[in-house]
Design a protein around this motif. Structure first.
Motif, short mmCIF file in Angstrom:
data_model
loop_
_atom_site.label_atom_id
_atom_site.label_comp_id
_atom_site.label_asym_id
_atom_site.label_seq_id
_atom_site.Cartn_x
_atom_site.Cartn_y
_atom_site.Cartn_z
N UNK A 150 1.05 -1.15 -0.11
CA UNK A 150 0.16 0.15 0.32
C UNK A 150 1.14 1.21 -0.23
N UNK A 151 0.56 2.18 -0.87
CA UNK A 151 1.26 3.40 -0.97
C UNK A 151 2.77 3.52 -1.53
N UNK A 152 3.40 2.14 -1.86
CA UNK A 152 4.57 2.19 -2.44
C UNK A 152 4.22 2.08 -3.87
N UNK A 153 5.22 2.79 -5.05
CA UNK A 153 4.61 3.24 -6.14
C UNK A 153 4.98 1.85 -6.80
N UNK A 154 4.96 2.10 -8.14
CA UNK A 154 5.73 1.18 -8.99
C UNK A 154 7.04 0.73 -9.66
N UNK A 155 7.61 1.34 -9.43
CA UNK A 155 9.49 1.93 -8.98
C UNK A 155 9.93 1.06 -7.71
#
Length: 390
Positions: A150-155
């Motif tokens: 959760x709240x992690x970007x794809x990068x």
């Protein structure tokens, strides 16, 4: 062997995997017209042994995949996630596009843990501007258990996947190969390029490679301009005017027979179909109604009769669909009928399409050529059979 089909659309990939020998536990699609196309053909038994196909009209993002069985109980998950985020005709937003359903394909692999999967998409996915995201997709398919936080970007998720890949994954893992295939090289009358991701669960310990091409452009040129067997087959004289792309084949030098079978052309595909402009003859053919209004302009000149068609587009006018036209020998153009477009996508003539002309052309423009899907799926099935089936 059993399979689950996601993003089924009009059924191109589903038909291909069925013809190859897989039996579907379910087909998932959300579009009303595409679902009607599937349901009508299932009810009419347009192909043998499809009477038990169950069409799930649902948003795949909301779907719980355990309705198709327990983990490890499915042989194959297949699907072509919506391609608009990566299409040359789209907005090129990739991971930022709400229509990007690739994460849900990965979720299906994670939750069902099939022995193998087939995922396909447009050539645009391999563009240089998407290179990092392309690798991110591949790493997700290799390691479907490493879920984005959760709240992690794809990068950020990509970085974690890279660490796992270099360290070694001890949980669910797939051996994945990727290839850009030109449909014409496999006997489809269309130069349609699609990216295929094929994965085998690591514990299957199977070694697999993509099927080798069987057809070639050079073999077609040889049949047309060296031996003239192409024209003889179609009971017509060899044209006096040689197109620029074929001039070198008419120089009088003995050309060796090229490898492979000749590419199939539009003329090959339309053999036996009446001209749709003859309404009396065309009326007996489902989905074969002439559509007026086609015009040629820069960048949209149609497809020559004696070559494979250019890639069918998911549209009818302007940039997305202007090439869904036939370039006739007299220099005029006309739109492909739905039945003609279906022939170019190698759908059987018994397969009927629901919706307006524009809607059915969208279904066809988004589809995987049936016979290309069958070539890949048949090769996957043969490899899986070495282990027996569920």
């Amino acid at each position: 062997m059993n399979s689950v089909e996601l993003f089924t659309g009009a059924g191109g990939l589903a038909l291909g995997t069925h013809i190859a020998g897989f039996r579907h536990r379910g087909l998932v699609e959300w579009d009303d017209d595409a679902c009607e196309t599937l349901r009508r053909n299932v009810k009419a038994r347009a192909l043998p042994d499809i009477h038990d196909w169950k069409v799930h009209q649902a948003d795949v993002r909301m779907l719980k995949f355990d309705i198709f069985g327990n983990k490890g109980g499915v042989d194959l998950v297949a699907g072509g996630a919506p391609c608009q985020p990566f299409s040359l005709g789209g907005k090129h937003q990739a991971q930022e596009d709400a229509r990007n359903m690739i994460p849900d394909f990965v979720r299906a692999v994670r939750e069902l843990q099939p022995r193998a999967f087939i995922m396909e998409n447009v050539k645009g996915l391999m563009r240089e501007s998407f290179r990092n995201y392309f690798e991110y997709i591949r790493l997700q398919l290799i390691n479907p258990d490493l879920v984005i936080k959760k709240d992690e970007t794809w990068r950020e998720h990509h970085y974690r996947l890279e660490k796992l890949e270099t360290k070694g994954n001890k949980s669910l893992k797939y051996n994945v190969v990727v290839e850009l295939l030109n449909a014409a090289d496999y006997g489809i009358p269309q130069t349609r390029q699609r990216v295929f991701f094929v994965g085998f669960r690591e514990d299957t310990e199977l070694a697999w490679h993509f099927p080798k091409p069987t057809h070639s452009r050079a073999a077609l040129m040889h049949a047309q301009w060296v031996t003239s067997t192409y024209w003889e087959k179609h009971r017509m004289p060899r044209p006096k005017e040689v197109p620029a792309y074929a001039v070198r084949w008419t120089k009088g030098k003995a050309e060796p027979l090229p490898p492979g079978i000749a590419w199939k052309t539009i003329r090959d595909a339309f053999d036996g179909l009446p001209d749709p402009r003859d309404e009396r003859k065309a009326a007996s053919i489902p989905n074969h109604r002439f559509i007026p209004g086609a015009r040629s302009y820069y960048g949209h000149t149609g497809s020559p009769y004696d070559l494979p068609a250019k890639t069918l587009k998911a549209g009818v006018h302007g940039v997305p669909g202007g090439e869904n036209m036939l370039a006739l020998p007299d220099g005029s153009v006309r739109y492909f009928t739905v039945r003609e477009a279906a022939r170019l996508q190698t759908f059987p003539d018994t397969w009927h399409f629901e919706g307006s002309w524009g809607e059915t052309m969208r279904q066809l423009g988004n589809a995987v050529p049936v016979e290309l899907a069958a070539v890949v799926a048949r090769s996957v099935l043969e490899e899986l059979r070495g282990q027996g089936s569920h």
